[in-house]
Write a protein that holds these residues in place. Structure first.
Motif, PDB file in Angstrom:
ATOM      1  N   LEU A 106      38.319  35.913  47.674  1.00 24.49           N
ATOM      2  CA  LEU A 106      39.726  36.031  48.009  1.00 24.49           C
ATOM      3  C   LEU A 106      39.871  36.732  49.349  1.00 24.49           C
ATOM      4  O   LEU A 106      39.368  37.835  49.534  1.00 24.49           O
ATOM      5  CB  LEU A 106      40.479  36.817  46.929  1.00 24.49           C
ATOM      6  CG  LEU A 106      42.003  36.791  47.068  1.00 24.49           C
ATOM      7  CD1 LEU A 106      42.558  35.483  46.517  1.00 24.49           C
ATOM      8  CD2 LEU A 106      42.643  37.975  46.333  1.00 24.49           C
ATOM      9  N   SER A 120      46.513  36.474  43.034  1.00 22.68           N
ATOM     10  CA  SER A 120      45.341  36.229  42.205  1.00 22.68           C
ATOM     11  C   SER A 120      45.334  37.211  41.043  1.00 22.68           C
ATOM     12  O   SER A 120      45.234  38.429  41.246  1.00 22.68           O
ATOM     13  CB  SER A 120      44.060  36.399  43.035  1.00 22.68           C
ATOM     14  OG  SER A 120      42.920  36.423  42.197  1.00 22.68           O
ATOM     15  N   ASN A 129      42.181  31.630  48.380  1.00 22.91           N
ATOM     16  CA  ASN A 129      40.907  31.325  47.728  1.00 22.91           C
ATOM     17  C   ASN A 129      40.044  30.470  48.663  1.00 22.91           C
ATOM     18  O   ASN A 129      40.479  29.415  49.120  1.00 22.91           O
ATOM     19  CB  ASN A 129      41.170  30.578  46.421  1.00 22.91           C
ATOM     20  CG  ASN A 129      39.888  30.227  45.676  1.00 22.91           C
ATOM     21  OD1 ASN A 129      38.985  29.591  46.192  1.00 22.91           O
ATOM     22  ND2 ASN A 129      39.825  30.639  44.420  1.00 22.91           N
TER      23      ASN A 129
END
Length: 254
Positions: A106, A120, A129
């Motif tokens: 991330l 997330s 991502n």
């Protein structure tokens, strides 16, 4: 604004590579004169990507306007992104390896709580991502386009076509539990609490963890370019930044 000498911990190979590409690009455009030559434009871009310095600070240091700095950096980033290897090229390179390691990371972004698609749940923060493929020694081979942080790893891998491409090439891939159900050539650890796994399953998971841990080196390589750990730009530009960094890393590694 005060100006002071500073350094950038980037290989001179990366500088020469980018400068050469910029010279070719300028010749193709028929450019006659610019405030910075190709070498200085390359250095400006590397300083931005590696150190994450704002355009205004870089502009002051290089003696140009902020708008000019933005335009020069954007031009160089887009040029590098276009030269980054595709997934098909990465798979061809991976076919010479015993196996590859796949993982997602991330890249944090400055978004507010209302931006749910970028949040997330796994990392408890907003971000993008990016899927990373590493070789058996943990060296970065490929990084995917960026998707919203709410996208799970296995879904991201499927959207990019990673699982299908590796299966078609018959390449063994090691991944974590986030890729459970990928099937084909993707190997994941046994699921379940440690105390309910058999001795054999525990041994397999230990070996699996040792192999898969090497992908962290590739992720660290990507994030060593500080701009990617402090993203404050439009999410539409992040893929180009990731691909530019990937291109520079591979160019300086070869």
């Amino acid at each position: 604004m005060l100006v002071y000498p500073s350094g950038v911990d980037v290989s001179s190979t990366a500088l020469r590579f980018l400068a050469a590409r910029l010279k070719e690009h300028r010749r193709a455009l028929g450019t006659r004169w610019r405030r910075l030559n190709a070498g200085r434009q390359a250095l400006l871009t590397l300083a931005h990507l590696r150190s994450g310095q704002p355009y205004a600070q870089l502009a002051a240091g290089f003696g140009i306007g902020t708008t000019t700095a933005y335009r020069y950096i954007t031009e160089a980033v887009n040029l590098l992104a276009a030269l980054a290897p595709t997934l098909a090229e990465a798979v061809r390179a991976a076919s010479t390896k015993a196996y590859v390691i796949l993982d997602g990371t991330l890249l944090p972004i400055d978004r507010i709580a209302a931006d749910r698609p970028f949040y997330s749940g796994k990392h408890k923060k907003h971000g993008m991502n990016v899927q990373v493929i590493a070789d058996p020694k943990g060296r970065l081979m490929w990084a995917s386009p960026a998707l919203a942080g709410a996208v799970h790893d296995i879904r991201a891998a499927r959207e990019h076509g990673i699982i299908e491409a590796l299966a078609e090439a018959g390449i063994v891939c090691w991944a974590d539990k986030g890729y459970q159900g990928a099937g084909d050539t993707v190997r994941v650890p046994y699921r379940g609490r440690w105390d309910i796994l058999s001795t054999g399953q525990q041994a397999v998971n230990r070996s699996h963890a040792k192999i898969r841990a090497l992908v962290e080196q590739a992720i660290a390589t990507l994030k060593s370019w500080r701009l990617l750990s402090e993203l404050r730009c439009s999410t539409t530009h992040i893929t180009s930044l990731v691909q530019a960094v990937l291109c520079l890393h591979l160019a300086s590694s070869n």
